[in-house]
Design a protein around this motif. Structure first.
Motif, PDB file in Angstrom:
ATOM      1  N   SER A   1       0.943  -1.001  -0.056  1.00 54.72           N
ATOM      2  CA  SER A   1       0.115   0.131  -0.013  1.00 54.72           C
ATOM      3  C   SER A   1       0.946   1.164  -0.192  1.00 54.72           C
ATOM      4  O   SER A   1       2.084   0.906   0.046  1.00 54.72           O
ATOM      5  CB  SER A   1      -0.790   0.078   1.203  1.00 54.72           C
ATOM      6  N   LYS A   2       0.343   2.381   0.046  1.00 62.89           N
ATOM      7  CA  LYS A   2       0.946   3.538   0.032  1.00 62.89           C
ATOM      8  C   LYS A   2       1.550   3.489   1.380  1.00 62.89           C
ATOM      9  O   LYS A   2       0.818   3.036   2.517  1.00 62.89           O
ATOM     10  CB  LYS A   2       0.200   4.737  -0.049  1.00 62.89           C
ATOM     11  N   PRO A   3       2.451   4.204   1.915  1.00 60.23           N
ATOM     12  CA  PRO A   3       3.088   4.146   3.431  1.00 60.23           C
ATOM     13  C   PRO A   3       2.003   4.852   4.475  1.00 60.23           C
ATOM     14  O   PRO A   3       1.745   4.667   5.443  1.00 60.23           O
ATOM     15  CB  PRO A   3       4.381   4.886   3.327  1.00 60.23           C
ATOM     16  N   SER A   4       1.187   5.864   3.720  1.00 63.27           N
ATOM     17  CA  SER A   4       0.329   6.561   4.477  1.00 63.27           C
ATOM     18  C   SER A   4      -0.824   5.844   5.046  1.00 63.27           C
ATOM     19  O   SER A   4      -1.607   6.109   5.669  1.00 63.27           O
ATOM     20  CB  SER A   4      -0.160   7.876   3.785  1.00 63.27           C
ATOM     21  N   LEU A   5      -1.181   4.717   4.462  1.00 63.73           N
ATOM     22  CA  LEU A   5      -2.373   4.024   4.869  1.00 63.73           C
ATOM     23  C   LEU A   5      -2.219   3.525   6.324  1.00 63.73           C
ATOM     24  O   LEU A   5      -1.095   2.854   6.606  1.00 63.73           O
ATOM     25  CB  LEU A   5      -2.798   2.611   3.995  1.00 63.73           C
ATOM     26  N   ALA A   6      -3.056   3.717   7.211  1.00 69.30           N
ATOM     27  CA  ALA A   6      -2.844   3.487   8.578  1.00 69.30           C
ATOM     28  C   ALA A   6      -2.936   1.877   8.736  1.00 69.30           C
ATOM     29  O   ALA A   6      -3.669   1.182   8.147  1.00 69.30           O
ATOM     30  CB  ALA A   6      -3.935   3.991   9.458  1.00 69.30           C
ATOM     31  N   PHE A   7      -1.912   1.387   9.584  1.00 68.84           N
ATOM     32  CA  PHE A   7      -1.928  -0.050   9.830  1.00 68.84           C
ATOM     33  C   PHE A   7      -3.358  -0.428  10.419  1.00 68.84           C
ATOM     34  O   PHE A   7      -3.929  -1.755   9.929  1.00 68.84           O
ATOM     35  CB  PHE A   7      -0.659  -0.184  10.892  1.00 68.84           C
ATOM     36  N   ALA A   8      -3.608   0.204  11.276  1.00 61.89           N
ATOM     37  CA  ALA A   8      -5.179  -0.281  11.949  1.00 61.89           C
ATOM     38  C   ALA A   8      -6.156  -0.471  10.865  1.00 61.89           C
ATOM     39  O   ALA A   8      -7.077  -0.943  10.956  1.00 61.89           O
ATOM     40  CB  ALA A   8      -5.531   0.709  13.017  1.00 61.89           C
TER      41      ALA A   8
ATOM     42  N   ALA B   1      -6.800 -17.031  12.548  1.00 57.76           N
ATOM     43  CA  ALA B   1      -6.186 -15.922  13.385  1.00 57.76           C
ATOM     44  C   ALA B   1      -5.088 -15.406  12.465  1.00 57.76           C
ATOM     45  O   ALA B   1      -4.732 -16.038  11.778  1.00 57.76           O
ATOM     46  CB  ALA B   1      -5.475 -16.505  14.534  1.00 57.76           C
ATOM     47  N   PHE B   2      -4.798 -14.110  12.638  1.00 56.11           N
ATOM     48  CA  PHE B   2      -3.633 -13.635  11.926  1.00 56.11           C
ATOM     49  C   PHE B   2      -2.799 -12.569  12.534  1.00 56.11           C
ATOM     50  O   PHE B   2      -3.528 -11.924  13.661  1.00 56.11           O
ATOM     51  CB  PHE B   2      -4.308 -13.048  10.705  1.00 56.11           C
ATOM     52  N   ARG B   3      -1.644 -12.299  12.390  1.00 57.91           N
ATOM     53  CA  ARG B   3      -0.687 -11.423  13.171  1.00 57.91           C
ATOM     54  C   ARG B   3       0.396 -10.834  11.984  1.00 57.91           C
ATOM     55  O   ARG B   3       0.447 -11.614  11.259  1.00 57.91           O
ATOM     56  CB  ARG B   3      -0.334 -12.173  14.206  1.00 57.91           C
ATOM     57  N   PRO B   4       0.440  -9.657  12.288  1.00 53.18           N
ATOM     58  CA  PRO B   4       1.743  -9.155  11.357  1.00 53.18           C
ATOM     59  C   PRO B   4       3.023  -9.728  11.635  1.00 53.18           C
ATOM     60  O   PRO B   4       3.132  -9.942  12.993  1.00 53.18           O
ATOM     61  CB  PRO B   4       1.428  -7.616  11.732  1.00 53.18           C
ATOM     62  N   ILE B   5       3.678 -10.102  10.773  1.00 52.16           N
ATOM     63  CA  ILE B   5       4.945 -10.426  10.930  1.00 52.16           C
ATOM     64  C   ILE B   5       5.983  -9.720  10.313  1.00 52.16           C
ATOM     65  O   ILE B   5       7.542  -9.925  10.588  1.00 52.16           O
ATOM     66  CB  ILE B   5       5.338 -11.849  10.480  1.00 52.16           C
ATOM     67  N   ASP B   6       5.935  -8.654   9.506  1.00 55.66           N
ATOM     68  CA  ASP B   6       6.871  -7.988   8.816  1.00 55.66           C
ATOM     69  C   ASP B   6       6.184  -6.555   8.223  1.00 55.66           C
ATOM     70  O   ASP B   6       5.129  -6.701   7.838  1.00 55.66           O
ATOM     71  CB  ASP B   6       7.601  -8.768   7.490  1.00 55.66           C
ATOM     72  N   ILE B   7       6.850  -5.423   8.499  1.00 58.29           N
ATOM     73  CA  ILE B   7       6.555  -4.270   7.883  1.00 58.29           C
ATOM     74  C   ILE B   7       7.852  -3.705   7.214  1.00 58.29           C
ATOM     75  O   ILE B   7       9.012  -3.384   8.038  1.00 58.29           O
ATOM     76  CB  ILE B   7       5.972  -3.333   9.008  1.00 58.29           C
ATOM     77  N   PHE B   8       7.568  -3.346   5.888  1.00 63.51           N
ATOM     78  CA  PHE B   8       8.539  -3.011   5.370  1.00 63.51           C
ATOM     79  C   PHE B   8       8.246  -1.559   4.329  1.00 63.51           C
ATOM     80  O   PHE B   8       7.108  -1.585   3.544  1.00 63.51           O
ATOM     81  CB  PHE B   8       9.257  -3.974   4.198  1.00 63.51           C
TER      82      PHE B   8
ATOM     83  N   LYS C   1      10.147   5.699   0.392  1.00 64.93           N
ATOM     84  CA  LYS C   1       9.046   5.938   0.834  1.00 64.93           C
ATOM     85  C   LYS C   1       7.809   5.759  -0.020  1.00 64.93           C
ATOM     86  O   LYS C   1       6.786   6.631   0.241  1.00 64.93           O
ATOM     87  CB  LYS C   1       8.855   7.008   1.845  1.00 64.93           C
ATOM     88  N   THR C   2       7.911   5.164  -1.029  1.00 65.67           N
ATOM     89  CA  THR C   2       6.915   5.070  -1.994  1.00 65.67           C
ATOM     90  C   THR C   2       5.801   4.093  -1.875  1.00 65.67           C
ATOM     91  O   THR C   2       4.510   4.146  -2.082  1.00 65.67           O
ATOM     92  CB  THR C   2       7.199   5.064  -3.499  1.00 65.67           C
TER      93      THR C   2
ATOM     94  N   PRO D   1       2.195  -1.822  15.151  1.00 69.98           N
ATOM     95  CA  PRO D   1       2.725  -2.591  16.130  1.00 69.98           C
ATOM     96  C   PRO D   1       4.171  -2.276  16.367  1.00 69.98           C
ATOM     97  O   PRO D   1       4.792  -2.287  17.332  1.00 69.98           O
ATOM     98  CB  PRO D   1       2.469  -3.709  15.847  1.00 69.98           C
ATOM     99  N   TRP D   2       4.652  -1.657  15.190  1.00 72.65           N
ATOM    100  CA  TRP D   2       6.338  -1.371  15.202  1.00 72.65           C
ATOM    101  C   TRP D   2       6.480  -0.558  13.902  1.00 72.65           C
ATOM    102  O   TRP D   2       5.573  -0.618  13.046  1.00 72.65           O
ATOM    103  CB  TRP D   2       7.464  -2.533  15.415  1.00 72.65           C
ATOM    104  N   ALA D   3       7.610  -0.021  13.979  1.00 71.11           N
ATOM    105  CA  ALA D   3       7.879   0.898  12.780  1.00 71.11           C
ATOM    106  C   ALA D   3       8.427   0.063  11.630  1.00 71.11           C
ATOM    107  O   ALA D   3       9.139  -0.898  11.842  1.00 71.11           O
ATOM    108  CB  ALA D   3       8.963   1.969  13.061  1.00 71.11           C
ATOM    109  N   PRO D   4       8.283   0.513  10.361  1.00 70.42           N
ATOM    110  CA  PRO D   4       8.602  -0.075   9.178  1.00 70.42           C
ATOM    111  C   PRO D   4      10.087  -0.350   9.192  1.00 70.42           C
ATOM    112  O   PRO D   4      10.769   0.609   9.587  1.00 70.42           O
ATOM    113  CB  PRO D   4       8.230   0.642   7.906  1.00 70.42           C
ATOM    114  N   ASN D   5      10.640  -1.361   8.957  1.00 64.93           N
ATOM    115  CA  ASN D   5      12.100  -1.719   8.545  1.00 64.93           C
ATOM    116  C   ASN D   5      12.756  -1.814  10.027  1.00 64.93           C
ATOM    117  O   ASN D   5      13.772  -1.774  10.065  1.00 64.93           O
ATOM    118  CB  ASN D   5      12.840  -0.733   7.852  1.00 64.93           C
TER     119      ASN D   5
END
Lengths: 819, 333
Positions: free
Chosen positions: A739-746, A764-771, A776-777, B81-85
């Motif tokens: 997504s765009k970085p501006s999309l709120a995680f929530a 059940a699901f859970r976040p495992i990675d945010i990149f 920052k596109t 829950p945490w910051a990117p990267n």
């Protein structure tokens, strides 16, 4: 207050040692803070007689004295007549007087209690041997009188023990005053002795002068008045016309004054002080000529002195030289309209007794204790007299003491005295059922034993059936209700003699209040998460409040704070916690989590139904790492989420709204914490200015939660946590949303959840990675899913199908793609 | 008038590069001068409105200031829950944790009293003269007030100098229980304040706990039994007790309760520890709380917790408690 053991013995038969007596007093009258023995101070002091005193040639003040010590000292050199030689520098040393001789080898009593003890020996002064010292009152540690040596009474035999001769083989009890606040009588030796007699089971007899109603002569040309209500209940002035004839105290009596801390000053003042120490009734002496002149100046025919309230801005210079601006609720003594004394507290300079005083007006009065206390506090005056007056000396005490003063000073009890009374309370009779006494105390005392105990202390008691009709002696102003008679009986009997029991109670289980358990749970959780609990002061400096960006006017302000550091009531816990970070890092701690649970007040919150400030109870927490490049916000949030999750609470994080609690937080890097749509607090990093002012490292964040609000919400939210486990194996899959970085995680998470819930499966699901890429596109958020059915084992295809449906919904609702 | 000033100043703040300076505008000074000259009857209302205006401006100015500051601050996704990267944040190890010894000990004290059948309430930290003194039989200017060295706020509120400030509340809330034939049994605990110079054994801020018990048959013998039982449970051993008479206007008779200092905290035979002030609740206190003193009696006690904690943990300086020093805290449980 100091009470002398030997002085007590003049009024009551005491067979106990001082130590034993102190124990009894402690158990049944009042706490004894210490017992000091005086005798050791005087072991080397003897009465001796000066046989000759010759001025030493070549000295302007020294005399060569030969003294007779009765031969008691075996070490010193003696002349052919058996006399000891002492060189003395006092102007008043002369032959044929008795003096106190401090023998060589002895310690000078005045230095006895100091670290720098002065031990005497034999030394040479201007070529003459001098053994020991002829002592002054100050060197004997009696009172501050250093103009010369102390001349002792004529009838003492040389060689007598000085301490025994003056009853200084004494013990001084230091009494805890506060516990006698309600007992005006105990501030005099007679009253205290009465208590001692009573606890020793003896019948006490007050000196007859204390109980009689004296007859005074008519005053000449003197009128007294009490003008305002609630100032004084009795005011008496005696005329002493021939001051020269006044006999002062004997040296023995003076030593008694001195040992309880009062310095002898002049014959008349000494007698008034002595009587105050005996009876607890303070007396004050005015120079009669000065008072008369003040009245004459106002054109009054005769002397008119009395009690009134001070007038606005009235001024008085008191004996210690200070000029006070009086308050309209201060009680003053007034000659005509001119103020001559601050009633019960201190006399005025304008009527002070001095060397030329010929005639005296001696005041004995009963003042309103509440007003005197306010006056004492207002002007900061703490004298022996006001200490006694503020306990409420009764009106009936003034006349007997005045008559006794006449007797002591002039052998004349029938002094001319002017008297005025206003609203005197009389002795009262209290009816107490003796079984009630036993019920309250939990004792089984006989009615006769109660009567004996009370009559020993000079209460008049009549038994009628089960009732005791108790008439209080005039000095027991503290006894007005049955319960106070119970106290008297129980105390004298000895509380330690009462057998303790436990009340019966019903066998219902008691549970700590839920809120209390909630606080306990929070602390346990934070302990599990490695946090350190702190407590910090409720009062903070204006500077600290403002450093956090808060408006100091929103803090309740302490008007009598110890220092500016402790001037304001804090509005939140954050600044106290932030203030601890820098010092702890300096002390070598690289990372820590501090929290406090405490109350705070904000003026803006207003008052409760009881008209007292609304109090919040907050949980404040800060996380800090000395050097770390990660984002501190998320660790603070992690702590908050951890607690909330354990409490089965789901929170939302929304844009920061500004209030007194959130004001230190940086809006771009902080959030309001909402539970069920209601704000319960704030979590975040701080404004740049806050980091600077508190010298914080970059990695600092925190939160502050209103626990009362959170607790209320917990009570309201239905606790519907399903703990049913999947009975069939689950399939695990990961999906990455770009997504765009501006999309709120929530937003993303919520959409995914909704989509998952529609599938009718256990997902059940859970976040495992945010990149996020360098420029920052875009952002890639990867969730791990665990999918199971309640009825069967899902195949891989079925699981993929479910995921396909979920991603379809999400991509349709949000601007995201699957990668 | 106030509204005009408000909208004008809010407008200025929104555009200002130094918004905090607008709070000191001459317009505000004029309003305060106006307040001073108003007759008494109008002062309170105008003062309140002026204060709320000031608060509104302050909030606006701070918000604006934050906007200005924030130009150099990067926004976070606060919902993540945490910051990117970055790596996922982890809670600290339990090993590092510590409980404050005072709150821990209070929990223990409260726990024992709870098991003895007492209800619990935390004490207020800002109260008034009525609860702190008057309802406890200390009339205005009573000399017994001298012993309390209370702080006061500008409004006359009092940071309480004893947890007895809760007594009136416990008693009046318990009237229903008495009516049902039950006893009132309540414990309060919390922070109290006295205007004292601070040294190794004196703090201006400390902790107390306090209890009241009211029934038709309460007696001093029961009180002694309760307190003995409490301390025996607290120290886990049989104890000798002693008392001395004391004066507190809200009890009659009034006592100091002492225990023989337990060996566990360095006591030798004959060492006594003053632990609680106590006594039978004065009839005037019951009456004020709406309880008939002819029918009911009660006892009350209270005392400091800090010293018990110091003895138990061999802490030699009371100032450590509020220091926030990890050197101290991490040695605790």
């Amino acid at each position: 207050m100091i009470v002398s053991y030997n002085w007590l013995k003049k009024f009551v038969q005491i067979d106990l040692s001082a130590g034993e007596l102190a124990k009894e007093i402690g158990a049944r009258i009042v706490e004894v803070e210490s017992v000091r023995s005086l005798a050791p101070k005087y072991t080397g002091v003897r009465v001796a007689r000066v046989k000759s005193a010759e001025k030493l040639a070549g000295s302007d003040h020294l005399s060569l004295c030969k003294i007779d010590d009765g031969g008691v000292n075996k070490q010193v050199q003696r002349d052919e007549n058996g006399l000891v030689q002492v060189v003395c520098g006092a102007p008043n040393v002369r032959a044929n007087t008795n003096i106190a001789w401090i023998m060589p080898g002895a310690i000078v009593p005045s230095s006895f209690d100091s670290d720098d003890k002065f031990k005497l020996d034999t030394r040479k002064l201007m070529g003459h041997e001098s053994d020991g010292m002829i002592a002054s009152a100050r060197e004997l540690d009696l009172y501050d009188e250093h103009d010369g040596i102390l001349i002792l009474d004529e009838d003492l035999a040389p060689g007598s023990d000085f301490a025994k001769s003056y009853e200084l083989d004494d013990y001084l009890f230091d009494i805890e005053n506060k516990s006698l606040t309600q007992r005006p009588d105990c501030f005099g030796v007679i009253g205290f002795a009465r208590e001692v007699a009573t606890i020793l089971g003896q019948e006490f007899k007050s000196p007859t002068w204390l109980l009689e109603t004296p007859r005074f002569a008519e005053p000449k040309n003197l009128k007294v008045f009490i003008r305002d209500d609630a100032t004084a209940s009795k005011y008496q002035l005696a005329q002493l016309e021939n001051l020269k004839a006044v006999e002062g105290l004997s040296l023995l009596e003076k030593t008694y004054l001195a040992r309880v801390g009062v310095r002898p000053v002049s014959p008349i003042v000494d007698v008034t002080n002595y009587l105050m120490m005996l009876s607890a009734q303070p007396l004050h002496a005015f120079d009669a000529d000065k008072v008369e002149a003040i009245c004459a100046k106002q054109g009054l025919g005769g002397v008119q002195v009395g009690v009134r309230l001070a007038k606005q801005n009235e001024k008085l210079t008191i004996l210690d030289g200070r000029t006070l601006t009086l308050d309209i609720s201060d009680i003053v003594i007034s000659a005509g309209e001119e103020v001559i004394g601050l009633a019960g507290v201190m006399g005025g300079k304008n009527t002070e007794i001095d060397g030329s005083t010929q005639r005296v007006l001696l005041e004995s009065a009963s003042f309103n204790l509440y007003r005197l206390r306010a006056t004492q506090m207002r002007h900061g005056i703490f004298s022996e007299a006001v200490t006694r007056f503020t306990k409420g000396q009764p009106a009936s005490l003034t006349a007997p003491v005045l008559a006794e003063a006449g007797r002591m000073m002039l052998d004349e009890a029938a002094l001319p005295v002017a008297t005025v009374e206003k609203g005197i309370k009389n002795n009262q009779t209290i009816t107490v059922n003796y079984q009630f006494v036993n019920a309250v105390l939990g004792t089984d005392l006989s009615q006769a034993a109660m009567v004996r105990s009370l009559t020993n202390a000079e209460f008049a008691v009549e038994s009628v059936g089960d009732d005791l009709l108790v008439t209080t002696p005039f000095w027991r102003t503290d006894v007005n209700q049955p319960i106070e008679v119970v106290e008297e009986i129980g105390r004298v009997y000895g509380y330690d003699s009462i057998k303790s029991i436990l009340p019966l109670r019903t066998a219902t289980a008691v549970e700590p209040p839920r809120y209390y358990q909630f606080l306990h749970r929070l602390r346990s959780l934070l302990s599990a998460a490695g946090a350190n609990e702190v407590l910090t002061y409720s009062f903070v400096s204006k500077d600290l409040v403002e450093k956090a960006g808060q408006d100091s006017d929103n803090s309740y302000k302490i008007v009598n704070s110890i220092s500016p550091e402790l001037q304001l009531c804090r509005q939140s816990l954050q600044s106290s916690l932030l203030n601890l970070i820098h010092p702890n890092i300096k002390a070598g701690y690289d990372e820590f989590v501090l929290y406090e649970i405490n109350k705070v007040q904000q003026k803006g919150d207003g008052l409760t139904d009881e008209n007292v400030p609304v109090e919040r109870q907050n949980l404040g927490l800060v996380v800090a790492k000395k050097s770390n490049n990660q984002t501190a916000y998320f660790l603070a949030k992690k702590y908050l989420e951890f607690i909330l999750q354990k409490l089965s609470i789901v929170a939302e994080y929304t844009n920061l709204t500004v209030d007194a609690t959130s004001v230190p937080f940086e809006p771009k890097r902080s959030a309001d914490v909402l539970v069920a749509g209601k704000k319960i607090g704030v979590v975040g990093e701080y404004k740049l200015a806050v980091y600077k002012k508190f010298k914080l490292p970059k990695f600092v964040a925190g939160f502050e939660i209103d626990l009362i609000k959170l607790f209320e919400l917990i009570q309201e939210i239905p606790q519907s946590k399903s703990a049913s486990l999947a009975k069939f194996p689950s399939v695990e899959r990961a999906i990455c949303f770009e997504s765009k970085p501006s999309l709120a995680f929530a937003e993303l998470e919520k959409t995914v959840r909704k989509a998952a819930e529609k599938q009718g499966l256990l997902i059940a699901f859970r976040p495992i990675d945010i990149f996020v890429d360098d420029r920052k596109t875009f952002r890639r958020t990867t969730f791990e899913f665990s999918i199971a059915s309640a009825n069967k084992t899902l195949t891989s295809d079925e699981a993929n199908q479910v995921l396909g449906q979920i991603t379809a919904i999400v991509t349709a609702e949000l601007s995201v793609k699957i990668v | 008038m106030l509204n005009e000033v408000k909208s004008e100043l809010l407008g200025q703040i929104a555009k200002s590069s130094e918004p905090m300076t607008i709070l000191k505008s001459s317009k505000m000074t004029e309003l305060y001068q106006q307040l001073a000259s108003l007759p008494k009857s109008q002062k309170a209302d105008f003062g309140r409105e002026l204060n709320s205006l000031k608060q509104a401006l302050l909030v606006a100015a701070q918000t604006r200031q934050a906007e200005i500051d924030a130009t150099e601050v990067e926004a976070l996704d606060v919902t993540a829950p945490w910051a990117p990267n970055e790596i996922k944040p982890e809670l600290f190890s339990t090993e590092l944790s510590s409980r404050h010894p005072l709150t821990l000990e209070l929990e223990r004290v409260v726990d024992i009293f709870t098991r003895m059948g007492f209800e619990v309430i935390e004490s207020r930290q800002l109260d008034d003269d009525f609860h702190m003194f008057e309802s406890l039989n200390f009339p205005a200017n009573h000399p017994a007030r001298d012993g309390y060295d209370t702080f006061r706020t500008e409004e006359g509120f009092i940071p309480p100098a004893h947890t007895s400030t809760m007594q009136y509340r416990i008693l009046s809330a318990g009237r229903d229980k008495l009516a049902k034939g039950e006893a009132i049994a309540g414990v309060s605990y919390g922070r109290v304040y006295r205007n004292e110079d601070v040294d190794a054994t004196h703090e201006h801020t400390f902790y107390q706990s306090e209890g009241v018990y009211v029934s038709e048959t309460a007696s001093l013998a029961q009180m002694l039994g309760f307190l003995k039982s409490f301390f025996e449970s607290y120290y886990g051993q049989k104890l000798k007790i002693r008392t001395q008479p004391a004066y507190f206007p809200f009890v009659e008779p009034g006592l100091e309760f002492m225990i023989e200092k337990p060996a566990a905290i360095g006591g030798k035979s004959g060492d006594w520890l003053e632990v609680f002030g106590c006594g039978m609740i004065h009839p005037n206190v019951l009456k004020t709380a709406g309880i008939d003193p002819e029918k009911y009696r009660g006892f009350a006690w209270g005392g400091g917790i800090d010293r018990l904690v110091m003895l138990k943990n061999s802490i030699d300086d009371v100032r450590y408690f509020e220091s926030g020093k990890l050197d101290f805290l991490r040695r605790m449980a």
